[in-house]
Design an enzyme around this catalytic site. Structure first.
Site, short mmCIF file in Angstrom:
data_model
loop_
_atom_site.label_atom_id
_atom_site.label_comp_id
_atom_site.label_asym_id
_atom_site.label_seq_id
_atom_site.Cartn_x
_atom_site.Cartn_y
_atom_site.Cartn_z
N ASP A 141 0.97 -1.27 0.20
CA ASP A 141 -0.05 -0.23 0.27
C ASP A 141 0.94 1.64 0.24
O ASP A 141 1.41 1.71 0.80
CB ASP A 141 -1.09 -0.36 1.32
CG ASP A 141 -1.98 1.37 0.75
OD1 ASP A 141 -1.32 1.88 -0.14
OD2 ASP A 141 -3.34 0.46 1.52
N HIS A 162 -9.19 -1.21 -7.77
CA HIS A 162 -9.18 0.23 -7.20
C HIS A 162 -7.61 1.18 -7.97
O HIS A 162 -7.94 2.24 -7.82
CB HIS A 162 -8.64 0.26 -5.87
CG HIS A 162 -8.39 1.00 -5.30
ND1 HIS A 162 -9.35 1.80 -4.60
CD2 HIS A 162 -6.69 1.57 -4.86
CE1 HIS A 162 -8.45 2.55 -3.92
NE2 HIS A 162 -6.99 2.79 -3.67
#
Lengths: 406, 406
Positions: free
Chosen positions: B224, B313
């Protein structure tokens, strides 16, 4: 019984000599994974951190007892479901054994949906204990000699919320993400057998500004863990490990949640703070002089007054006043939000861990001494208490608790 | 406006080249305190850890924005007391400036009752922001262009408990004890002026098994922070820093508390998980190949199907679909106990931080894209939202917010 720890010397970064908790090296084999591949420190792209250690889970003792304090510690106590019997316990222990072997190696647990959250060289240890109610026929059988709940102490203000439990996992490591992942896997795999009762988490700063291990401090600012027996020493072995019987190689653990009133503590003068403990705040040295590792001189006087007051914590807890009784202490500092009508307030304290071979003979008499008189009692309150028999270690190919359940 | 960072080269350990968040070096001067005194790694008593960095607080920007992710991040939002005016704000900012200079250097804050809990080389940064309601005449005056609360998003399930605030401190470091001590001092010194509204804390694992920086992962196991602009680059500067006006050198920050449903996420196949993001779980590389740092090929097809799905995403958030808009993202993984009738349960998630020069022009349109369609929405829910104008940096001898309040 205390076989020499099995250490891979080629990659060993070294045991560290100190009496402090934070400096304690483990009984397991301590490997520095990747150290050989690390670039020299002068490289522009050098690691700004350093690899932690990969600690093998096997041996006569669970290694997490004796290993050094780490930045993060999480504890989860679980209660067994009503239908769990000895055979089911054995299945849970075999499951956890596989989890522990995988997670501490930095692999995902078997069937782990997010194995990438496991990482080697994370200083990860997982230690499993068994509560008094699970030490009965049909489950683990009788616990180690002297294993029981801590009897009520007059100053305790215990909350059910932080007390008791049939099983305990202590997961320690250097970052909260890796630790939380391990906790999640262990609790998830235990779901058919047990349900989480309480969770506690805390932090420690085990590394000095020079990168070397240090004893570390509680939130009063005190160096906390001085005078601990040093892992690997005969004194440590006799203090911590159960020597005989079914639990040989195990230990017992007291977990106390100690609320600390930082606001009133902060109002004291430094002299008052230091006399309440008997040690200097700056470096943890006895008020009678020397360095942190030096012994307190309990008879020393200055201008007729005892240098270490009669009710100083370090005197009341001192082995010489307690028939030689001692424990191996660790801790994790916590802060917890409490929502009040005035807004969000914070409770601070210490998750205190004491390991000893015989809980009733070692921990309880010392705790009674402190309950009776200890200046620190004015700013500290035990709000949780739980005890666990720490399972003996297991060898590769065996499983945790096998000698008790098989 | 983006002056070159002032770096003490003699002791600099080095900027690290990578696009990952976790690998980002700071804009402040990064010192390795004690590195020269550290023993060689081959010594038997060698540090098993390594010293962290002491990060100077001065410069055109607050350094905590651009510095690498650390193991621990705590955020406290505060609400100003009703009687606080511009002059009182100035006093608070001067107080905090002194605290920040001392705490990040590893000294106790001025008047600190427990200065020993501060330690140099702890990777400590402290970043201060100002909420929308405090950006008004008589207080900080108008905020940066485009600074406001995030408008309601259809999927938000915001709780007041985690939203809003007049002031924010973000304290990041490598251990929770040092960070908690800094938070405590900052909140205590602010007591005459402001009261804590909410606190959030989380963890990250910014170091790989080889001791090198890594981007790190959220609790889904995803890498991330890939694709972040790299601190020090022109793209970073244009993305993050306010360039003109009273707030030049500042930024804006969105803090979103994102609950993550790990249980349903874990039920997905690995392929489903990877397609929901558009990146490989193992290393964060685009599903279209290459390494983490490589660009996604949004047009790539396999057997006629888009490799990165239309609602993945990484596609929905991609600058090429958002008019080049981007943010600089950081995060902190959280777990929080929730007491239910069934026992103690755990909520997991991410404290998501997005820095951008213009909140309405950068963050909001991208968030609208994701609100409209993003596979991850099925397993994530924003339960808190707050925005802050990040104050410009300050030079030694000056103070935080001086250009806005003096």
């Amino acid at each position: 019984m205390s076989p020499a720890p099995r250490v891979s010397r080629r990659r060993l970064l070294g045991y560290v000599g100190s009496t402090g908790v934070g400096a304690a090296a483990g009984a397991g084999a301590v490997l520095a994974v990747g150290a050989e591949e690390a670039p020299p420190a002068s490289s522009a792209a050098a690691a700004v951190g350093a690899p932690g250690r990969t600690i093998e889970p096997w041996g006569a003792h669970q290694p997490g007892v004796a290993t050094a304090q780490t930045e993060v510690t999480e504890l989860v106590a679980l209660d067994l479901r009503a239908d769990v019997d000895r055979e089911a316990l054995g299945r849970l222990m075999r499951l956890w054994t596989g989890d522990i072997e995988a997670l501490t190696a930095g692999r995902g647990a078997p069937g782990d949906p997010a194995p990438w959250l496991s990482q080697p060289a994370s200083d990860l240890t997982i230690t499993v204990g068994v509560g008094p109610d699970a030490c009965r026929p049909g489950l683990f059988g009788a616990g180690p000699d002297g294993f029981a709940a801590v009897p009520p102490m007059s100053r305790d203000r215990l909350q059910e919320r932080w007390s008791g439990g049939d099983l305990l996992v202590v997961v320690a490591g250097r970052d909260g993400t890796t630790v939380a992942h391990a906790v999640r896997r262990l609790v998830a795999d235990a779901a058919p057998f047990a349900r989480a009762r309480w969770r506690q988490a805390g932090s420690w700063n085990p590394t000095g500004p020079d990168g070397r291990p240090q004893t570390g401090r509680n939130l009063f600012g005190q160096v906390d863990g001085s005078g601990n027996p040093q892992p690997g020493s005969p004194l440590f072995d006799s203090t911590v490990w159960v020597r005989e019987g079914r639990w040989a190689g195990g230990s017992t653990l007291v977990v106390r949640r100690i609320r600390m009133d930082l606001d009133t503590w902060d109002e004291l003068t430094r002299d008052e703070q230091e006399r309440s403990v008997g040690r200097a705040l700056a470096d943890g040295a006895p008020l009678t002089g020397g360095m942190e590792i030096d012994e307190l001189d309990l008879s020393a006087r200055s201008q007729g007054r005892l240098v270490v007051p009669v009710d100083a914590h370090a005197r009341r807890a001192h082995p010489s006043l307690n028939g030689g009784r001692r424990m191996f202490r660790k801790g994790a500092n916590y802060t917890r939000e409490v929502e009040t009508e005035q807004g969000v307030e914070v409770e601070s304290g210490l998750v205190f861990l004491a390991y000893q071979a015989d809980l009733l003979d070692q921990f309880v008499p010392v705790q009674r001494m402190l309950d009776e008189s200890d200046q620190l009692n004015e700013w500290t309150t035990a709000i949780g208490s739980a005890t666990f028999a720490v399972l003996p270690g297991f060898e590769q190919g065996s499983w945790l608790g096998e000698q008790l359940l098989a």
